[in-house]
Every structure is written in C-alpha cells, then in structure tokens.
Motif scaffolding. Sequence first.
Motif, PDB file in Angstrom:
ATOM      1  N   PRO A   1     -24.952  36.812 -46.879  1.00 44.74           N
ATOM      2  CA  PRO A   1     -25.046  35.368 -46.559  1.00 44.74           C
ATOM      3  C   PRO A   1     -24.110  34.537 -47.336  1.00 44.74           C
ATOM      4  O   PRO A   1     -23.949  33.280 -46.949  1.00 44.74           O
ATOM      5  CB  PRO A   1     -26.570  35.121 -46.647  1.00 44.74           C
ATOM      6  CG  PRO A   1     -27.018  36.160 -47.137  1.00 44.74           C
ATOM      7  CD  PRO A   1     -26.100  37.266 -47.236  1.00 44.74           C
TER       8      PRO A   1
ATOM      9  N   GLU B   1     -32.239  24.564 -53.736  1.00 43.68           N
ATOM     10  CA  GLU B   1     -31.704  25.445 -52.429  1.00 43.68           C
ATOM     11  C   GLU B   1     -30.295  25.398 -52.294  1.00 43.68           C
ATOM     12  O   GLU B   1     -29.732  24.458 -51.990  1.00 43.68           O
ATOM     13  CB  GLU B   1     -32.482  25.113 -51.395  1.00 43.68           C
ATOM     14  CG  GLU B   1     -34.044  25.444 -51.291  1.00 43.68           C
ATOM     15  CD  GLU B   1     -34.423  26.968 -51.715  1.00 43.68           C
ATOM     16  OE1 GLU B   1     -33.735  28.104 -51.225  1.00 43.68           O
ATOM     17  OE2 GLU B   1     -35.732  27.018 -52.120  1.00 43.68           O
ATOM     18  N   LEU B   2     -29.722  26.400 -51.613  1.00 51.23           N
ATOM     19  CA  LEU B   2     -28.369  26.539 -51.152  1.00 51.23           C
ATOM     20  C   LEU B   2     -28.249  26.123 -49.724  1.00 51.23           C
ATOM     21  O   LEU B   2     -29.119  26.678 -49.249  1.00 51.23           O
ATOM     22  CB  LEU B   2     -27.740  28.007 -51.502  1.00 51.23           C
ATOM     23  CG  LEU B   2     -27.398  28.405 -52.789  1.00 51.23           C
ATOM     24  CD1 LEU B   2     -26.865  29.656 -53.024  1.00 51.23           C
ATOM     25  CD2 LEU B   2     -26.315  27.634 -53.561  1.00 51.23           C
ATOM     26  N   ILE B   3     -27.369  25.013 -49.401  1.00 46.97           N
ATOM     27  CA  ILE B   3     -27.611  24.554 -47.903  1.00 46.97           C
ATOM     28  C   ILE B   3     -26.333  25.410 -47.523  1.00 46.97           C
ATOM     29  O   ILE B   3     -25.113  25.285 -47.649  1.00 46.97           O
ATOM     30  CB  ILE B   3     -27.338  23.155 -47.836  1.00 46.97           C
ATOM     31  CG1 ILE B   3     -28.623  22.709 -48.604  1.00 46.97           C
ATOM     32  CG2 ILE B   3     -27.384  22.798 -46.369  1.00 46.97           C
ATOM     33  CD1 ILE B   3     -28.475  20.988 -48.737  1.00 46.97           C
ATOM     34  N   PRO B   4     -26.627  26.361 -46.397  1.00 48.16           N
ATOM     35  CA  PRO B   4     -25.408  27.264 -45.852  1.00 48.16           C
ATOM     36  C   PRO B   4     -24.367  26.258 -45.086  1.00 48.16           C
ATOM     37  O   PRO B   4     -24.833  25.157 -44.518  1.00 48.16           O
ATOM     38  CB  PRO B   4     -26.345  28.195 -44.755  1.00 48.16           C
ATOM     39  CG  PRO B   4     -27.651  27.819 -44.844  1.00 48.16           C
ATOM     40  CD  PRO B   4     -27.741  26.676 -45.813  1.00 48.16           C
TER      41      PRO B   4
ATOM     42  N   PHE C   1     -22.159  24.792 -46.935  1.00 49.64           N
ATOM     43  CA  PHE C   1     -21.403  24.025 -47.748  1.00 49.64           C
ATOM     44  C   PHE C   1     -21.206  24.774 -48.901  1.00 49.64           C
ATOM     45  O   PHE C   1     -21.808  25.656 -49.415  1.00 49.64           O
ATOM     46  CB  PHE C   1     -22.638  22.700 -48.211  1.00 49.64           C
ATOM     47  CG  PHE C   1     -22.846  22.037 -46.972  1.00 49.64           C
ATOM     48  CD1 PHE C   1     -22.032  20.803 -47.051  1.00 49.64           C
ATOM     49  CD2 PHE C   1     -23.704  22.115 -45.848  1.00 49.64           C
ATOM     50  CE1 PHE C   1     -22.085  19.898 -45.639  1.00 49.64           C
ATOM     51  CE2 PHE C   1     -23.799  21.385 -44.996  1.00 49.64           C
ATOM     52  CZ  PHE C   1     -23.222  20.335 -44.921  1.00 49.64           C
ATOM     53  N   GLY C   2     -20.174  24.337 -49.754  1.00 43.34           N
ATOM     54  CA  GLY C   2     -19.529  24.896 -51.050  1.00 43.34           C
ATOM     55  C   GLY C   2     -18.686  25.983 -50.789  1.00 43.34           C
ATOM     56  O   GLY C   2     -18.574  26.696 -49.817  1.00 43.34           O
TER      57      GLY C   2
ATOM     58  N   ARG D   1     -15.920  28.360 -53.622  1.00 43.16           N
ATOM     59  CA  ARG D   1     -15.370  28.494 -55.018  1.00 43.16           C
ATOM     60  C   ARG D   1     -14.038  28.063 -55.160  1.00 43.16           C
ATOM     61  O   ARG D   1     -13.630  27.347 -56.293  1.00 43.16           O
ATOM     62  CB  ARG D   1     -15.117  30.012 -55.312  1.00 43.16           C
ATOM     63  CG  ARG D   1     -14.682  30.107 -56.761  1.00 43.16           C
ATOM     64  CD  ARG D   1     -15.601  30.044 -57.591  1.00 43.16           C
ATOM     65  NE  ARG D   1     -16.829  30.753 -57.660  1.00 43.16           N
ATOM     66  CZ  ARG D   1     -17.057  32.077 -58.046  1.00 43.16           C
ATOM     67  NH1 ARG D   1     -16.044  32.720 -58.276  1.00 43.16           N
ATOM     68  NH2 ARG D   1     -18.140  32.489 -57.970  1.00 43.16           N
TER      69      ARG D   1
ATOM     70  N   ASN E   1     -17.793  23.832 -45.505  1.00 45.40           N
ATOM     71  CA  ASN E   1     -16.877  24.985 -45.333  1.00 45.40           C
ATOM     72  C   ASN E   1     -16.915  25.308 -43.791  1.00 45.40           C
ATOM     73  O   ASN E   1     -17.736  24.739 -42.812  1.00 45.40           O
ATOM     74  CB  ASN E   1     -17.409  26.218 -46.167  1.00 45.40           C
ATOM     75  CG  ASN E   1     -18.654  26.686 -45.870  1.00 45.40           C
ATOM     76  OD1 ASN E   1     -18.885  27.017 -44.847  1.00 45.40           O
ATOM     77  ND2 ASN E   1     -19.409  26.982 -46.913  1.00 45.40           N
TER      78      ASN E   1
HETATM   79  C1  LIG Z   1     -19.752  29.463 -51.324  1.00 44.06           C
HETATM   80  C2  LIG Z   1     -20.629  29.888 -52.426  1.00 44.06           C
HETATM   81  C3  LIG Z   1     -21.242  31.295 -52.557  1.00 44.06           C
HETATM   82  C4  LIG Z   1     -19.720  29.422 -53.794  1.00 44.06           C
HETATM   83  O1  LIG Z   1     -20.490  29.738 -54.964  1.00 44.06           O
HETATM   84  P1  LIG Z   1     -19.911  29.471 -56.363  1.00 44.06           P
HETATM   85  O2  LIG Z   1     -18.499  29.428 -56.490  1.00 44.06           O
HETATM   86  O3  LIG Z   1     -20.414  30.731 -57.121  1.00 44.06           O
HETATM   87  O4  LIG Z   1     -20.873  28.064 -56.663  1.00 44.06           O
HETATM   88  P2  LIG Z   1     -21.754  27.889 -57.605  1.00 44.06           P
HETATM   89  O5  LIG Z   1     -23.044  28.639 -57.448  1.00 44.06           O
HETATM   90  O6  LIG Z   1     -21.256  28.002 -58.907  1.00 44.06           O
HETATM   91  O7  LIG Z   1     -22.069  26.328 -57.518  1.00 44.06           O
HETATM   92  C5  LIG Z   1     -21.875  25.274 -58.221  1.00 44.06           C
HETATM   93  C6  LIG Z   1     -23.381  24.413 -58.105  1.00 44.06           C
HETATM   94  O8  LIG Z   1     -23.076  23.779 -56.849  1.00 44.06           O
HETATM   95  C7  LIG Z   1     -24.405  24.076 -56.135  1.00 44.06           C
HETATM   96  N1  LIG Z   1     -24.310  24.593 -54.826  1.00 44.06           N
HETATM   97  C8  LIG Z   1     -22.963  25.464 -54.387  1.00 44.06           C
HETATM   98  N2  LIG Z   1     -23.149  25.640 -52.947  1.00 44.06           N
HETATM   99  C9  LIG Z   1     -24.123  24.759 -52.675  1.00 44.06           C
HETATM  100  C10 LIG Z   1     -24.757  24.641 -51.557  1.00 44.06           C
HETATM  101  N3  LIG Z   1     -24.329  25.207 -50.348  1.00 44.06           N
HETATM  102  N4  LIG Z   1     -25.930  23.806 -51.399  1.00 44.06           N
HETATM  103  C11 LIG Z   1     -26.465  23.103 -52.348  1.00 44.06           C
HETATM  104  N5  LIG Z   1     -25.906  23.306 -53.573  1.00 44.06           N
HETATM  105  C12 LIG Z   1     -24.961  24.014 -53.799  1.00 44.06           C
HETATM  106  C13 LIG Z   1     -25.030  25.477 -57.010  1.00 44.06           C
HETATM  107  O9  LIG Z   1     -26.245  25.620 -56.961  1.00 44.06           O
HETATM  108  C14 LIG Z   1     -24.535  24.961 -58.350  1.00 44.06           C
HETATM  109  O10 LIG Z   1     -25.285  24.011 -58.974  1.00 44.06           O
HETATM  110  P3  LIG Z   1     -25.751  23.926 -60.557  1.00 44.06           P
HETATM  111  O11 LIG Z   1     -24.447  23.787 -61.060  1.00 44.06           O
HETATM  112  O12 LIG Z   1     -26.701  22.769 -60.689  1.00 44.06           O
HETATM  113  O13 LIG Z   1     -26.162  25.300 -60.765  1.00 44.06           O
HETATM  114  C15 LIG Z   1     -21.845  28.934 -52.520  1.00 44.06           C
HETATM  115  O14 LIG Z   1     -21.524  27.445 -52.613  1.00 44.06           O
HETATM  116  C16 LIG Z   1     -22.862  29.180 -51.239  1.00 44.06           C
HETATM  117  O15 LIG Z   1     -23.780  29.961 -51.603  1.00 44.06           O
HETATM  118  N6  LIG Z   1     -22.927  28.234 -50.409  1.00 44.06           N
HETATM  119  C17 LIG Z   1     -23.692  28.470 -49.137  1.00 44.06           C
HETATM  120  C18 LIG Z   1     -23.364  29.812 -48.436  1.00 44.06           C
HETATM  121  C19 LIG Z   1     -22.103  29.842 -47.706  1.00 44.06           C
HETATM  122  O16 LIG Z   1     -22.054  28.705 -46.802  1.00 44.06           O
HETATM  123  N7  LIG Z   1     -20.965  30.653 -47.778  1.00 44.06           N
HETATM  124  C20 LIG Z   1     -19.843  30.573 -47.026  1.00 44.06           C
HETATM  125  C21 LIG Z   1     -18.720  30.432 -47.866  1.00 44.06           C
HETATM  126  S1  LIG Z   1     -17.196  30.239 -46.807  1.00 44.06           S
END
Ligand SMILES: CC(C)(COP(=O)(O)OP(=O)(O)OC[C@H]1O[C@@H](n2cnc3c(N)ncnc32)[C@H](O)[C@@H]1OP(=O)(O)O)[C@@H](O)C(=O)NCCC(=O)NCCS
Length: 374
Positions: free
Chosen positions: A216, A250-253, A255-256, A258, A309
């Motif tokens: 996920p 919580e991680l919101i799917p 969003f976010g 790397r 994303n």
């Molecule tokens: C994509 C993902 C795995 C990238 O992970 P990453 O680069 O390791 O990002 P990090 O875990 O270092 O995140 C940095 C900060 O943002 C927060 N963050 C990242 N994605 C977030 C999200 N979707 N919702 C809420 N907070 C988020 C993290 O908790 C972290 O906070 P902190 O600094 O207070 O601990 C991550 O953003 C995620 O799990 N997203 C949700 C799943 C998703 O949509 N995946 C598809 C990707 S195309």
Amino acid sequence: MTDIHKGLEDVHIDTSSISRVFGDEGKLNYAGYWISDLAAHSSYEEVTYLLIEGELPDEDQLARFEDTLTQHRALPEQTMTVIKQMKDHNPMDVLRTAVSSLSTAQPGQGFDSGWNKEQAHKIIAAIPTIVATLDRVRNGKTPIEPRDDLSHAANFYYMLHDEEPTETEAEAVDTALILYAEHGMNASTLAAITTASTQANIYSAITSGIGALQGPLHGGATETVVETLDTIGSADQVDAFVEHEVEHHELIPGFGHRVYNTTDPRCKEFERVFRDLAEDPEHNERLDLIEALRDEVVGELGDKGIYPNADLYSGTVYRSLGIEPDLYTCMFTMARVAGWTAHVFEQWDDNRILRPRVQYTGETGKAYVPPSER
Ligand SMILES: CC(C)(COP(=O)(O)OP(=O)(O)OC[C@H]1O[C@@H](n2cnc3c(N)ncnc32)[C@H](O)[C@@H]1OP(=O)(O)O)[C@@H](O)C(=O)NCCC(=O)NCCS
C-alpha cells in the motif's frame, strides 16, 4: 561514521535515459517527451516501444510491435490452470504467480538478450489477459478469448466485460496505462533491476517488480484511496476526517511522494480522463469529494511537501470503467511492466551486480550454547 541513507533517499544508483521526474516543478518526461503530450496523443503500445527502445517508432516499427503484442495475448495452458486454481486469492498474488508461470512455456533459458526481449514482449502482451481471465473466472464467468483487431487497452476492456468499450472508455484505459507506464527509479523498478543485475532472466525480474508493487505504500495505494473516499463519504465530511488523521499522524493514501514536492503531474491527466468519462451527479459528487480532500490535505500538510499523487485520482477512473477495486494494483502492473522492462534492459547494457552494504550494529564474539542449555 558511515553515512546511512535510510530508504535510499537521494541515492543515485546509476544514470538512466528512460524518464525524468521533475519533483519541484511537478513534471514528468519519458525519454524526452512530456507525459501530457504522450497522454493526449500517443498509445500504450507506442509508449512501451519508446521506453524500451529509446525512440518513438515509425509507422512500420509500430505496426510490427503492435503485431508482436497481439500475437502473444493468448495464455498458455499452465497459466490458465494457475489462475483457475488460485482464483480466490489476492489478485496480485495470482498475477505474480501467473506471470512467473509464463516462463514454463518457453523453450530455452539462460542469459541471452534477444531471448529475454522476446519474452518481455510476451509478458507485456499476456498481463491484460491474465487480469481479465482472473476476474471472469472468480465471478463464475467464462474467460473471453483475446481479439487481434483491438488495441492493447480496448482488448483488455473487451476481455474483462465481454463488451467492446466506447471510444472514450478505450481512451481512458489507454491513458491510464500511459500515465503509469514508467516513473524513474522507485521500489518496484529497483526490485526488478536488482534481480536482473544477477543475470537472472526477465521472468524473475518482472516477478520481483510485481512483488514490490503490491504494498500500500506503492502500487497498492490506489485501492486504499478508494476505500478512504468511501469512508469519508462526502465533501462536507472532509474537514473532520483530515483533522482526525493529522492529529493521529496517519498516512492519508493518495498523498505524499519521495520525489515530488508539489502536485504529481499525472493528477491533472487523470482528472481530465475522469471528466471525459461522464458528467452525472454521482461523478460530480466524487470529484467534489476529491477536490475537498486535496485542498484540506494541502492546506494542513503542504508545508511538509505533502501533495496529491496520481493514485488520488486513478481508482476513481477505474471505478467508472467497472473495474473492481482489488484489481487496481493489477492495472498498475499492466502499465508499469513497460518501465520495468526498459530499466532491466538498460541495466543489462552496462551491468554491475547491485550489492549495497548495511552497517552491522549487533554483537560479536558470543559463545554458541546448545538449545537445551539456553
Ligand atoms: C509515498 C510515501 C510512501 C513516501 O514516503 P517517504 O518519502 O518515506 O515520506 P516520509 O515518510 O519521509 O514523509 C515525510 C513526512 O510527511 C508525512 N507524510 C508522508 N506522506 C503522508 C501522507 N500521505 N499523509 C500524511 N502524512 C504524510 C510523514 O508522516 C512524515 O511526517 P514526519 O516528518 O512528521 O514524520 C508516503 O508519502 C505515503 O505513505 N503516502 C501514502 C501512500 C501513497 O499514496 N502511496 C503512493 C505513492 S505514489
């Protein structure tokens, strides 16, 4: 002190000319072409050729490539057996096993670039048939034979629904495949090239990619996004939902990312596809919900670099096409196999086995004690 790059953040393991993600600008380029142009004008077959061969095909090259893919759509008997026997398992487990089983139908093995390229074409051609066959078999329906007069995207829709897609539906599947075909270095591509770097064959490399895509945090996010949108229900519930998720870290799917510090450029393309598919009240409510969620999350977390994303939108497009949610990661696989293949061949062009280090922090010198004395 050794530098540790947790999650391999900012580590460049090699050079590549396959694609470039412009993380600050929110742009994506495949082999020199902007994703927006390819999504608007190209086809999945053409983009796959571009990624693997490095250049857009001329008319003859494209026709030959389309023919090659069309010829390999039907599944070998043992793959049909795998699908039937595993039909009630997680679709990504079935897909991974079915792709692996394709190798048993192939004469000859070993590390040969020509043989591997031929097999790559077979894998790309067979994945839509595997996914459509699985969906039909698990729903007690007869599998539909692939047609050779339809495009990769249209034929998939036809095999899934036993009905030809409209032009807009075929276009929607095709654009989704283009948008997910490639995305630079990422967890599943790294898994594929790590396997390839040992000179294992293309079946092993692609199977590794599928395994890594399942989670996920990567390909599995699309399905989770749709579940989340269903849980929220409507745009007026978004504020309370986001407040709760942020408060509980919580991680919101959806969003976010790397690499992106802004909105993923594929979101706009998926939104266009979704708008093209229909304009009924249910569609509009869904779009209102996504937009409200996007605005609220960016308002709360944008300063941390958290933006939408592609997965925020893609599941909603798949749903409009009548595709069941647990197949969304399979849809991603159907597309990304092109990028994995391109990276595997680029790896083999100048191969060195991938062998990183890990810093040991455990103990040393402990005396062995037999189990009865522990
Ligand atoms: C994509 C993902 C795995 C990238 O992970 P990453 O680069 O390791 O990002 P990090 O875990 O270092 O995140 C940095 C900060 O943002 C927060 N963050 C990242 N994605 C977030 C999200 N979707 N919702 C809420 N907070 C988020 C993290 O908790 C972290 O906070 P902190 O600094 O207070 O601990 C991550 O953003 C995620 O799990 N997203 C949700 C799943 C998703 O949509 N995946 C598809 C990707 S195309």
